[in-house]
Scaffold this motif. Structure first.
Motif, PDB file in Angstrom:
ATOM      1  N   LYS A  37       0.835  -1.209   0.000  1.00  0.00           N
ATOM      2  CA  LYS A  37       0.000   0.000   0.000  1.00  0.00           C
ATOM      3  C   LYS A  37       0.867   1.256   0.000  1.00  0.00           C
ATOM      4  CE  LYS A  37      -4.000   1.907   2.391  1.00  0.00           C
ATOM      5  NZ  LYS A  37      -4.931   1.747   3.504  1.00  0.00           N
ATOM      6  N   MET A  38       1.938   1.234   0.780  1.00  0.00           N
ATOM      7  CA  MET A  38       2.841   2.391   0.838  1.00  0.00           C
ATOM      8  C   MET A  38       3.565   2.595  -0.488  1.00  0.00           C
ATOM      9  SD  MET A  38       4.576   2.192   4.561  1.00  0.00           S
ATOM     10  CE  MET A  38       3.759   1.204   5.770  1.00  0.00           C
ATOM     11  N   PHE A  39       4.115   1.519  -1.020  1.00  0.00           N
ATOM     12  CA  PHE A  39       4.849   1.651  -2.279  1.00  0.00           C
ATOM     13  C   PHE A  39       3.921   1.974  -3.448  1.00  0.00           C
ATOM     14  CE2 PHE A  39       8.184  -0.722   0.048  1.00  0.00           C
ATOM     15  CZ  PHE A  39       9.199   0.199  -0.120  1.00  0.00           C
ATOM     16  N   LYS A  40       2.708   1.441  -3.416  1.00  0.00           N
ATOM     17  CA  LYS A  40       1.748   1.741  -4.476  1.00  0.00           C
ATOM     18  C   LYS A  40       1.405   3.230  -4.457  1.00  0.00           C
ATOM     19  CE  LYS A  40      -2.723   0.436  -6.355  1.00  0.00           C
ATOM     20  NZ  LYS A  40      -3.902  -0.423  -6.217  1.00  0.00           N
ATOM     21  N   ALA A  41       1.245   3.782  -3.260  1.00  0.00           N
ATOM     22  CA  ALA A  41       0.938   5.212  -3.148  1.00  0.00           C
ATOM     23  C   ALA A  41       2.053   6.062  -3.753  1.00  0.00           C
ATOM     24  CB  ALA A  41       0.711   5.593  -1.690  1.00  0.00           C
ATOM     25  N   ARG A  49       5.573  13.463  -6.541  1.00  0.00           N
ATOM     26  CA  ARG A  49       5.923  14.895  -6.532  1.00  0.00           C
ATOM     27  C   ARG A  49       5.351  15.590  -5.303  1.00  0.00           C
ATOM     28  NH1 ARG A  49       4.601  18.091 -11.633  1.00  0.00           N
ATOM     29  NH2 ARG A  49       5.831  19.629 -10.520  1.00  0.00           N
ATOM     30  N   LEU A  50       4.108  15.287  -4.955  1.00  0.00           N
ATOM     31  CA  LEU A  50       3.503  15.893  -3.764  1.00  0.00           C
ATOM     32  C   LEU A  50       4.240  15.462  -2.502  1.00  0.00           C
ATOM     33  CD1 LEU A  50      -0.261  15.501  -4.669  1.00  0.00           C
ATOM     34  CD2 LEU A  50       0.965  17.671  -4.354  1.00  0.00           C
ATOM     35  N   PHE A  51       4.558  14.179  -2.429  1.00  0.00           N
ATOM     36  CA  PHE A  51       5.281  13.666  -1.273  1.00  0.00           C
ATOM     37  C   PHE A  51       6.641  14.343  -1.158  1.00  0.00           C
ATOM     38  CE2 PHE A  51       8.016  10.618   0.890  1.00  0.00           C
ATOM     39  CZ  PHE A  51       7.288  10.434   2.053  1.00  0.00           C
ATOM     40  N   SER A  52       7.327  14.473  -2.275  1.00  0.00           N
ATOM     41  CA  SER A  52       8.633  15.133  -2.298  1.00  0.00           C
ATOM     42  C   SER A  52       8.511  16.605  -1.897  1.00  0.00           C
ATOM     43  CB  SER A  52       9.244  15.001  -3.695  1.00  0.00           C
ATOM     44  OG  SER A  52      10.431  15.735  -3.791  1.00  0.00           O
ATOM     45  N   GLN A  74      -6.992  21.141  -8.478  1.00  0.00           N
ATOM     46  CA  GLN A  74      -6.989  21.088  -7.022  1.00  0.00           C
ATOM     47  C   GLN A  74      -7.731  19.857  -6.497  1.00  0.00           C
ATOM     48  OE1 GLN A  74      -9.294  21.488  -4.292  1.00  0.00           O
ATOM     49  NE2 GLN A  74      -7.489  21.161  -3.004  1.00  0.00           N
ATOM     50  N   PRO A  75      -8.886  19.482  -7.058  1.00  0.00           N
ATOM     51  CA  PRO A  75      -9.534  18.264  -6.570  1.00  0.00           C
ATOM     52  C   PRO A  75      -8.667  17.010  -6.760  1.00  0.00           C
ATOM     53  CG  PRO A  75     -11.101  19.573  -7.794  1.00  0.00           C
ATOM     54  CD  PRO A  75      -9.750  20.204  -7.998  1.00  0.00           C
ATOM     55  N   HIS A  79      -7.225  14.428  -3.919  1.00  0.00           N
ATOM     56  CA  HIS A  79      -7.355  12.972  -4.045  1.00  0.00           C
ATOM     57  C   HIS A  79      -6.012  12.289  -3.788  1.00  0.00           C
ATOM     58  CE1 HIS A  79      -8.167   9.016  -5.732  1.00  0.00           C
ATOM     59  NE2 HIS A  79      -7.113   9.187  -6.504  1.00  0.00           N
ATOM     60  N   HIS A  80      -4.955  12.802  -4.397  1.00  0.00           N
ATOM     61  CA  HIS A  80      -3.637  12.183  -4.235  1.00  0.00           C
ATOM     62  C   HIS A  80      -3.107  12.332  -2.812  1.00  0.00           C
ATOM     63  CE1 HIS A  80      -3.128  10.822  -8.288  1.00  0.00           C
ATOM     64  NE2 HIS A  80      -3.303  12.032  -8.786  1.00  0.00           N
ATOM     65  N   LEU A  81      -3.340  13.476  -2.188  1.00  0.00           N
ATOM     66  CA  LEU A  81      -2.934  13.662  -0.800  1.00  0.00           C
ATOM     67  C   LEU A  81      -3.696  12.706   0.114  1.00  0.00           C
ATOM     68  CD1 LEU A  81      -2.618  17.541  -0.691  1.00  0.00           C
ATOM     69  CD2 LEU A  81      -0.740  15.891  -0.463  1.00  0.00           C
ATOM     70  N   LYS A  82      -4.967  12.479  -0.186  1.00  0.00           N
ATOM     71  CA  LYS A  82      -5.761  11.525   0.591  1.00  0.00           C
ATOM     72  C   LYS A  82      -5.167  10.121   0.476  1.00  0.00           C
ATOM     73  CE  LYS A  82     -10.350   9.480   0.847  1.00  0.00           C
ATOM     74  NZ  LYS A  82     -11.662   9.384   0.208  1.00  0.00           N
TER      75      LYS A  82
END
Length: 121
Positions: A37-41, A49-52, A74-75, A79-82
């Motif tokens: 789940k972590m690696f898939k995210a 890019r958001l994580f970085s 923005q939506p 979604h990606h941050l969620k």
């Protein structure tokens, strides 16, 4: 009156790692599920890019207003941050009208250990 609340600091040993190093023993089904789940995210370029952006932001946390310029709406950013939060890679805190995201260092350390030990074996 402020709605801000202090987040508790995690002490070493308070967070269980996601799984043992790959070279130590085979993963159980539950460990493999959590790890995947972590690696898939992180497998999506926008999420990476958001994580970085959060991880490299001064202080290790960033307002969503500072990191949303990744070429999607923005939506879609929300979604990606969620998805990153659901995978346990980010935590968030609402401060007024903005949400601030923070990297979960204990989870990253466990993921790094998983791969580092495997590479050294």
């Amino acid at each position: 009156m402020s709605n801000a609340k202090a987040l508790p600091l995690l002490q070493p040993g308070e967070v269980e790692p996601c799984c043992p190093p790959l070279a130590e023993r085979p993963l159980t089904a539950d460990e493999a599920e959590r790890t995947a789940k972590m690696f898939k995210a992180l497998g999506d370029p926008v999420r990476l890019r958001l994580f970085s952006a959060v991880a490299s932001h001064e202080g290790g946390e960033a307002c969503v207003c500072d990191i949303s310029d990744v070429g999607v709406s923005q939506p879609t950013v929300s979604h990606h941050l969620k998805k990153l939060k659901e995978a346990g890679l980010l935590s968030s805190e609402r401060r007024g009208t903005w949400v601030y995201y923070r990297v979960e260092p204990a989870v990253l350390a466990a993921m790094g250990q998983l791969l580092t030990k495997a590479a050294a074996a």
